[in-house]
Design a protein around this motif. Structure first.
Motif, PDB file in Angstrom:
ATOM      1  N   PRO A  13    -113.835  94.374  10.330  1.00 27.00           N
ATOM      2  CA  PRO A  13    -114.989  94.825  11.112  1.00 27.00           C
ATOM      3  C   PRO A  13    -114.562  95.615  12.345  1.00 27.00           C
ATOM      4  O   PRO A  13    -113.489  95.370  12.908  1.00 27.00           O
ATOM      5  CB  PRO A  13    -115.675  93.508  11.533  1.00 27.00           C
ATOM      6  N   LEU A  14    -115.391  96.555  12.735  1.00 27.83           N
ATOM      7  CA  LEU A  14    -115.190  97.266  13.994  1.00 27.83           C
ATOM      8  C   LEU A  14    -115.521  96.317  15.139  1.00 27.83           C
ATOM      9  O   LEU A  14    -116.647  95.820  15.235  1.00 27.83           O
ATOM     10  CB  LEU A  14    -116.099  98.493  14.059  1.00 27.83           C
ATOM     11  N   LEU A  15    -114.534  96.032  15.993  1.00 26.45           N
ATOM     12  CA  LEU A  15    -114.793  95.240  17.193  1.00 26.45           C
ATOM     13  C   LEU A  15    -115.131  96.209  18.307  1.00 26.45           C
ATOM     14  O   LEU A  15    -114.283  97.019  18.707  1.00 26.45           O
ATOM     15  CB  LEU A  15    -113.580  94.393  17.571  1.00 26.45           C
ATOM     16  N   SER A 196    -120.067  85.341  19.340  1.00 26.17           N
ATOM     17  CA  SER A 196    -120.335  84.144  20.137  1.00 26.17           C
ATOM     18  C   SER A 196    -119.084  83.287  20.165  1.00 26.17           C
ATOM     19  O   SER A 196    -118.492  83.024  19.103  1.00 26.17           O
ATOM     20  CB  SER A 196    -121.488  83.335  19.534  1.00 26.17           C
ATOM     21  N   PRO A 197    -118.642  82.825  21.348  1.00 20.64           N
ATOM     22  CA  PRO A 197    -117.453  81.973  21.409  1.00 20.64           C
ATOM     23  C   PRO A 197    -117.589  80.699  20.593  1.00 20.64           C
ATOM     24  O   PRO A 197    -116.583  80.095  20.207  1.00 20.64           O
ATOM     25  CB  PRO A 197    -117.325  81.661  22.913  1.00 20.64           C
ATOM     26  N   THR A 201    -115.153  83.386  13.951  1.00 21.24           N
ATOM     27  CA  THR A 201    -114.160  84.295  14.517  1.00 21.24           C
ATOM     28  C   THR A 201    -114.384  85.705  13.960  1.00 21.24           C
ATOM     29  O   THR A 201    -115.145  85.910  13.009  1.00 21.24           O
ATOM     30  CB  THR A 201    -112.740  83.854  14.155  1.00 21.24           C
ATOM     31  N   LEU A 202    -113.693  86.676  14.544  1.00 20.16           N
ATOM     32  CA  LEU A 202    -113.810  88.052  14.088  1.00 20.16           C
ATOM     33  C   LEU A 202    -113.433  88.176  12.612  1.00 20.16           C
ATOM     34  O   LEU A 202    -114.153  88.816  11.825  1.00 20.16           O
ATOM     35  CB  LEU A 202    -112.915  88.957  14.941  1.00 20.16           C
ATOM     36  N   SER A 203    -112.321  87.559  12.219  1.00 22.35           N
ATOM     37  CA  SER A 203    -111.894  87.663  10.826  1.00 22.35           C
ATOM     38  C   SER A 203    -112.877  86.973   9.890  1.00 22.35           C
ATOM     39  O   SER A 203    -113.142  87.455   8.783  1.00 22.35           O
ATOM     40  CB  SER A 203    -110.488  87.084  10.649  1.00 22.35           C
ATOM     41  N   GLU A 207    -115.161  88.350   6.647  1.00 26.53           N
ATOM     42  CA  GLU A 207    -115.261  87.708   5.325  1.00 26.53           C
ATOM     43  C   GLU A 207    -116.717  87.498   4.914  1.00 26.53           C
ATOM     44  O   GLU A 207    -117.043  87.528   3.721  1.00 26.53           O
ATOM     45  CB  GLU A 207    -114.536  86.358   5.351  1.00 26.53           C
ATOM     46  N   LEU A 208    -117.590  87.325   5.893  1.00 28.17           N
ATOM     47  CA  LEU A 208    -119.010  87.112   5.611  1.00 28.17           C
ATOM     48  C   LEU A 208    -119.752  88.412   5.326  1.00 28.17           C
ATOM     49  O   LEU A 208    -120.929  88.387   4.967  1.00 28.17           O
ATOM     50  CB  LEU A 208    -119.665  86.395   6.794  1.00 28.17           C
ATOM     51  N   GLY A 209    -119.076  89.548   5.505  1.00 28.50           N
ATOM     52  CA  GLY A 209    -119.686  90.838   5.211  1.00 28.50           C
ATOM     53  C   GLY A 209    -120.107  91.645   6.419  1.00 28.50           C
ATOM     54  O   GLY A 209    -120.703  92.716   6.282  1.00 28.50           O
ATOM     55  N   VAL A 210    -119.802  91.154   7.618  1.00 29.54           N
ATOM     56  CA  VAL A 210    -120.150  91.869   8.845  1.00 29.54           C
ATOM     57  C   VAL A 210    -119.225  93.074   9.003  1.00 29.54           C
ATOM     58  O   VAL A 210    -118.012  92.980   8.788  1.00 29.54           O
ATOM     59  CB  VAL A 210    -120.028  90.926  10.069  1.00 29.54           C
ATOM     60  N   ARG A 211    -119.788  94.216   9.396  1.00 29.37           N
ATOM     61  CA  ARG A 211    -118.985  95.428   9.532  1.00 29.37           C
ATOM     62  C   ARG A 211    -118.776  95.856  10.979  1.00 29.37           C
ATOM     63  O   ARG A 211    -117.959  96.739  11.260  1.00 29.37           O
ATOM     64  CB  ARG A 211    -119.645  96.595   8.771  1.00 29.37           C
ATOM     65  N   ARG A 212    -119.507  95.256  11.894  1.00 30.34           N
ATOM     66  CA  ARG A 212    -119.350  95.593  13.313  1.00 30.34           C
ATOM     67  C   ARG A 212    -119.639  94.350  14.132  1.00 30.34           C
ATOM     68  O   ARG A 212    -120.619  93.628  13.884  1.00 30.34           O
ATOM     69  CB  ARG A 212    -120.298  96.728  13.688  1.00 30.34           C
ATOM     70  N   VAL A 213    -118.793  94.100  15.118  1.00 30.13           N
ATOM     71  CA  VAL A 213    -118.947  92.939  15.998  1.00 30.13           C
ATOM     72  C   VAL A 213    -118.956  93.431  17.433  1.00 30.13           C
ATOM     73  O   VAL A 213    -118.001  94.078  17.883  1.00 30.13           O
ATOM     74  CB  VAL A 213    -117.813  91.913  15.791  1.00 30.13           C
ATOM     75  N   SER A 214    -120.038  93.153  18.136  1.00 30.42           N
ATOM     76  CA  SER A 214    -120.168  93.581  19.527  1.00 30.42           C
ATOM     77  C   SER A 214    -119.886  92.413  20.465  1.00 30.42           C
ATOM     78  O   SER A 214    -120.171  91.250  20.136  1.00 30.42           O
ATOM     79  CB  SER A 214    -121.583  94.111  19.789  1.00 30.42           C
TER      80      SER A 214
END
Length: 257
Positions: A13-15, A196-197, A201-203, A207-214
């Motif tokens: 995912p794009l962080l 969210s802390p 996690t980002l990884s 795995e869940l299919g998310v492509r961008r994490v803000s």
């Protein structure tokens, strides 16, 4: 596909870290972040309320300061600072002219309600018609605002937003793995989740299919906490922890040396 859009179609995912001024953006770029967003809370913290539609000028000013940096810039434009789709499209054009390659448009309002879905879709369509290459990340605040049936409401809104031309969809407040995976599998554009802390996690989000994490306002709030903690440590005769950048390093980051 634009270079920014392509970042949403990688193996991981794009962080997207969110800056609030030139120095924070430059520091993040110096650590290798190819794309950086802005945080409306950080922009509004100069004395304006976040999410209240009052920081249009400040948002545009920050975009003009950051838009020519050595990174790809996505701007948090709240709800476009207007309920007139033409006015939102005009702002999008100004942001693109300033160097922004993406914009975040949210349907949550300061009074705790949601913008009518058809109106928000009209804003998205107007922006895409005016600035086709601008990456529109359509955000719905269904999970944040506690609507009665957030899953169904989210699905209905994201369908409309995708039909209107959204390049990506953003659902802050969704942290439960099963819900994230189900949503990722139901949309046809990249799904953006707010980190969210206490969440995955980002990884794991990848795995869940998310492509961008803000990161949203997390970095800005962390900076505030660190600043106050340092001042309290000095007052209490404790040596501050951490290693802040030197005066000269900040000067170099901001090009003021």
């Amino acid at each position: 596909m634009t270079p920014f859009a392509a970042l949403h179609h990688q193996d991981a995912p794009l962080l997207l870290p969110n800056a609030w001024d030139h120095a924070s953006a430059a520091a993040l770029a110096a650590r290798g972040f190819a794309a950086i967003g802005t945080t409306s809370l950080g922009v509004a913290a100069a004395g304006l309320a976040d999410g209240a539609g009052t920081s249009r000028a400040e948002t545009l000013l920050l975009a003009r300061r950051l838009g020519r940096g050595a990174f790809l810039l996505s701007v948090d434009a709240e709800g476009g600072f207007s309920d007139d789709p033409a006015a939102v499209a005009e702002l999008a054009g100004e942001l693109a002219a300033a160097g922004a390659v993406g914009v975040n448009l949210e349907d949550g309002r300061a009074d705790g309600t949601l913008t009518p879905a058809a109106l928000h879709a009209a804003k998205i369509a107007a922006v895409k018609a005016a600035v086709p290459d601008l990456f529109v990340n359509a955000r719905t605040d269904t999970h944040w605002l506690g609507v009665p049936d957030p899953v169904e409401e989210t699905a209905q809104r994201l369908t409309l937003y995708q039909q209107a031309g959204a390049d990506g969809v953003f659902v802050p407040g969704l942290t439960e793995e099963e819900g994230i995976a189900a949503l990722a599998g139901s949309v046809r554009v990249p799904l953006n989740i707010l980190y969210s802390p206490t969440g995955p996690t980002l990884s794991r989000l990848g795995e869940l299919g998310v492509r961008r994490v803000s990161l949203g306002s997390l970095l800005f709030r962390s900076a505030l906490e660190a600043a106050v903690r340092t001042a309290v440590d000095v007052r209490e005769n404790r040596t501050p922890t951490g290693r802040p950048p030197s005066y000269a390093e900040v000067q170099r980051l901001t090009g003021s040396d």
